[in-house]
Design an enzyme around this catalytic site. Structure first.
Site, PDB file in Angstrom:
ATOM      1  CB  SER A 120      50.328  22.439  24.970  1.00 56.32           C
ATOM      2  OG  SER A 120      49.196  21.851  24.715  1.00 56.32           O
ATOM      3  CG  HIS A 141      54.755  23.827  24.094  1.00 52.95           C
ATOM      4  ND1 HIS A 141      54.538  24.263  25.187  1.00 52.95           N
ATOM      5  CD2 HIS A 141      53.412  23.690  23.498  1.00 52.95           C
ATOM      6  CE1 HIS A 141      53.463  24.650  25.293  1.00 52.95           C
ATOM      7  NE2 HIS A 141      52.691  24.256  24.135  1.00 52.95           N
ATOM      8  CD  GLU A 153      57.407  25.697  27.321  1.00 56.39           C
ATOM      9  OE1 GLU A 153      57.374  26.493  28.236  1.00 56.39           O
ATOM     10  OE2 GLU A 153      56.703  24.632  26.901  1.00 56.39           O
ATOM     11  CG  ASN A 191      50.865  25.817  28.463  1.00 58.21           C
ATOM     12  OD1 ASN A 191      50.465  26.739  28.257  1.00 58.21           O
ATOM     13  ND2 ASN A 191      50.646  24.770  27.504  1.00 58.21           N
TER      14      ASN A 191
HETATM   15  N1  CAA Z   1      49.636  32.978  11.777  1.00 53.50           N
HETATM   16  C1  CAA Z   1      50.409  33.509  11.335  1.00 53.50           C
HETATM   17  N2  CAA Z   1      50.485  34.994  11.115  1.00 53.50           N
HETATM   18  C2  CAA Z   1      49.397  35.623  11.760  1.00 53.50           C
HETATM   19  C3  CAA Z   1      48.621  34.642  12.652  1.00 53.50           C
HETATM   20  C4  CAA Z   1      48.841  33.379  12.421  1.00 53.50           C
HETATM   21  N3  CAA Z   1      47.944  32.651  13.209  1.00 53.50           N
HETATM   22  N4  CAA Z   1      47.835  35.563  13.441  1.00 53.50           N
HETATM   23  C5  CAA Z   1      48.154  36.750  12.783  1.00 53.50           C
HETATM   24  N5  CAA Z   1      48.894  36.733  11.819  1.00 53.50           N
HETATM   25  C6  CAA Z   1      49.778  37.871  11.145  1.00 53.50           C
HETATM   26  C7  CAA Z   1      48.632  38.634  10.711  1.00 53.50           C
HETATM   27  O1  CAA Z   1      48.841  38.740   9.057  1.00 53.50           O
HETATM   28  C8  CAA Z   1      48.609  39.943  11.259  1.00 53.50           C
HETATM   29  O2  CAA Z   1      48.670  41.038  10.441  1.00 53.50           O
HETATM   30  P1  CAA Z   1      47.335  41.582   9.775  1.00 53.50           P
HETATM   31  O3  CAA Z   1      46.356  41.637  10.805  1.00 53.50           O
HETATM   32  O4  CAA Z   1      47.716  42.801   9.335  1.00 53.50           O
HETATM   33  O5  CAA Z   1      46.891  40.767   8.623  1.00 53.50           O
HETATM   34  C9  CAA Z   1      50.019  39.990  11.900  1.00 53.50           C
HETATM   35  O6  CAA Z   1      50.398  38.505  12.272  1.00 53.50           O
HETATM   36  C10 CAA Z   1      50.307  40.867  13.030  1.00 53.50           C
HETATM   37  O7  CAA Z   1      49.129  40.609  13.907  1.00 53.50           O
HETATM   38  P2  CAA Z   1      48.583  41.557  14.914  1.00 53.50           P
HETATM   39  O8  CAA Z   1      48.520  43.051  14.413  1.00 53.50           O
HETATM   40  O9  CAA Z   1      47.518  40.855  15.599  1.00 53.50           O
HETATM   41  O10 CAA Z   1      49.786  41.514  15.862  1.00 53.50           O
HETATM   42  P3  CAA Z   1      49.949  42.162  17.327  1.00 53.50           P
HETATM   43  O11 CAA Z   1      51.169  42.912  17.474  1.00 53.50           O
HETATM   44  O12 CAA Z   1      48.371  42.815  17.917  1.00 53.50           O
HETATM   45  O13 CAA Z   1      50.379  40.896  18.151  1.00 53.50           O
HETATM   46  C11 CAA Z   1      49.968  38.804  19.112  1.00 53.50           C
HETATM   47  C12 CAA Z   1      49.596  39.654  18.075  1.00 53.50           C
HETATM   48  C13 CAA Z   1      51.647  38.305  18.886  1.00 53.50           C
HETATM   49  C14 CAA Z   1      49.378  37.534  19.222  1.00 53.50           C
HETATM   50  C15 CAA Z   1      49.839  39.432  20.761  1.00 53.50           C
HETATM   51  O14 CAA Z   1      48.615  40.007  20.781  1.00 53.50           O
HETATM   52  C16 CAA Z   1      50.301  38.469  21.496  1.00 53.50           C
HETATM   53  O15 CAA Z   1      51.461  38.313  21.962  1.00 53.50           O
HETATM   54  N6  CAA Z   1      49.261  37.886  22.310  1.00 53.50           N
HETATM   55  C17 CAA Z   1      49.552  36.820  23.348  1.00 53.50           C
HETATM   56  C18 CAA Z   1      49.681  35.607  22.742  1.00 53.50           C
HETATM   57  C19 CAA Z   1      50.031  34.444  23.694  1.00 53.50           C
HETATM   58  O16 CAA Z   1      50.138  34.818  24.717  1.00 53.50           O
HETATM   59  N7  CAA Z   1      50.135  33.377  23.258  1.00 53.50           N
HETATM   60  C20 CAA Z   1      50.261  32.060  23.980  1.00 53.50           C
HETATM   61  C21 CAA Z   1      49.162  31.310  24.085  1.00 53.50           C
HETATM   62  S1  CAA Z   1      49.168  30.066  25.051  1.00 53.50           S
HETATM   63  C22 CAA Z   1      49.893  28.726  24.187  1.00 53.50           C
HETATM   64  O17 CAA Z   1      50.011  28.957  22.986  1.00 53.50           O
HETATM   65  C23 CAA Z   1      50.252  27.520  24.647  1.00 53.50           C
HETATM   66  C24 CAA Z   1      49.528  26.185  24.557  1.00 53.50           C
HETATM   67  O18 CAA Z   1      50.080  25.399  24.703  1.00 53.50           O
HETATM   68  C25 CAA Z   1      47.993  26.357  24.082  1.00 53.50           C
END
Ligand code: CAA
Length: 284
Positions: A120, A141, A153, A191
């Site tokens: 990342s 990514h 990405e 990022n």
């Molecule tokens: N893997 C697989 N499935 C998953 C999971 C995971 N890690 N986490 C959750 N789930 C599944 C679960 O089964 C969950 O359902 P249950 O809770 O009923 O078991 C299902 O996905 C749906 O989860 P949510 O109800 O929590 O879904 P939501 O509609 O609230 O959305 C989200 C969750 C997509 C994460 C949303 O909150 C979101 O978009 N958040 C922002 C995340 C973000 O910005 N990520 C980028 C981070 S930066 C990065 O990653 C860059 C880097 O290089 C570090």
């Protein structure tokens, strides 16, 4: 480029397990490599758990779930990875171990295999430099949580050839993602923007004397974020975020990239977010 029939995922932490889950759900035979049998089994359980939740919620048939799980084989060595058409690396975010791995993958994999890194914040070009055929090394990514975030990405390093680059892009589409193409610059696209933005958010905690709860509410309700910055940093991992900030600061020397002292102190105290049970919030 040869058709991608089998994929290897090296490193089955949160990101690697998520990537492996995407591959098996898309019908692709996948070899997952972890350093120990226990860590491999932990990743298989995690994937099985999320697929079971999909069955329970009516998003997946039980039979399809079981077939998907059956497409994942686990290994602790690299021999089984040598047969893969695409290898996606998701090991620790340190340059040296990644370079060692890519030198080895380059040696053992077939000449048409595409080698991708999920880094990342490190340079894909520097990772690729360890391979004698850097033209087949590309960045893929993914975002956390990989099974849920639509973006991947596709990062072109200095010497990446067109064939492997486009093969990685097509594979991203095949596993249901919306890939974008970019060049190998610090932080790539998202990022480069998100890390300094999250760092600003954490600095605002002290400057505006706002609580993490209120800051999260502010960004959710005032800027339409799906989750607030403190919840997001807890999800990503405070150690991961600090490390990525340090790597980007080292490359750009932009003060906003540097990790806020508050986050460094949390990391040093073992408050790593969701995975350690405590960060800005507590988790069971
Ligand atoms: N893997 C697989 N499935 C998953 C999971 C995971 N890690 N986490 C959750 N789930 C599944 C679960 O089964 C969950 O359902 P249950 O809770 O009923 O078991 C299902 O996905 C749906 O989860 P949510 O109800 O929590 O879904 P939501 O509609 O609230 O959305 C989200 C969750 C997509 C994460 C949303 O909150 C979101 O978009 N958040 C922002 C995340 C973000 O910005 N990520 C980028 C981070 S930066 C990065 O990653 C860059 C880097 O290089 C570090």
């Amino acid at each position: 480029m040869a058709e991608i029939r089998k994929v290897g995922v090296v490193g089955l932490g949160a990101m690697g397990a998520g990537i492996a889950q995407l591959c098996i759900e898309a019908g692709v035979d996948t070899v997952g490599r972890e350093v120990s049998v226990e860590l491999g089994e932990k990743a298989r359980e995690r994937i099985g758990h999320f697929l079971t939740r999909k069955v329970e919620k009516g998003q997946l048939e039980q039979g399809a779930r079981d077939e998907a799980v059956g497409r994942l084989t686990l290994t602790t060595g690299l021999d089984a990875i040598a047969e893969c058409d695409l290898v996606i690396e998701a090991i620790v975010e340190e340059l040296e171990p990644k370079q060692e791995l890519f030198a080895e993958l380059d040696r053992i994999c077939g000449p048409d295999a595409v080698l991708a890194t999920n880094t990342s914040a490190l340079s894909v070009t520097e990772i690729a430099a360890a391979a004698s055929a850097p033209g087949r090394v590309v960045g893929m990514h993914f975002f956390n949580p990989a099974p849920l975030m639509p973006l991947v990405e596709i990062v072109r390093a200095e010497l990446t050839d067109d064939g492997p680059f486009e093969a990685a892009f097509s594979f991203g589409e095949r596993i249901g993602k919306s890939p974008i193409r970019c060049h190998d610059t610090p932080g790539f696209v998202v990022n480069r923007v998100l890390i300094p933005l999250l760092n600003d958010c954490i600095r605002v905690l002290d400057e505006a004397r706002v609580t993490p709860e209120d800051l999260d509410t502010g960004l959710q309700n005032g800027a339409g974020w799906p989750m607030g910055p403190c919840t997001l940093v807890d999800l990503v991992g405070i150690d991961v975020h600090v490390h990525a900030s340090e790597a980007l600061y080292e490359k750009t020397r932009e003060p906003r990239m540097a990790p806020p002292p508050r986050l460094v102190a949390m990391r040093n105290a073992g408050l790593l977010g969701r995975k350690s049970g405590r960060g800005f919030y507590s988790y069971d």
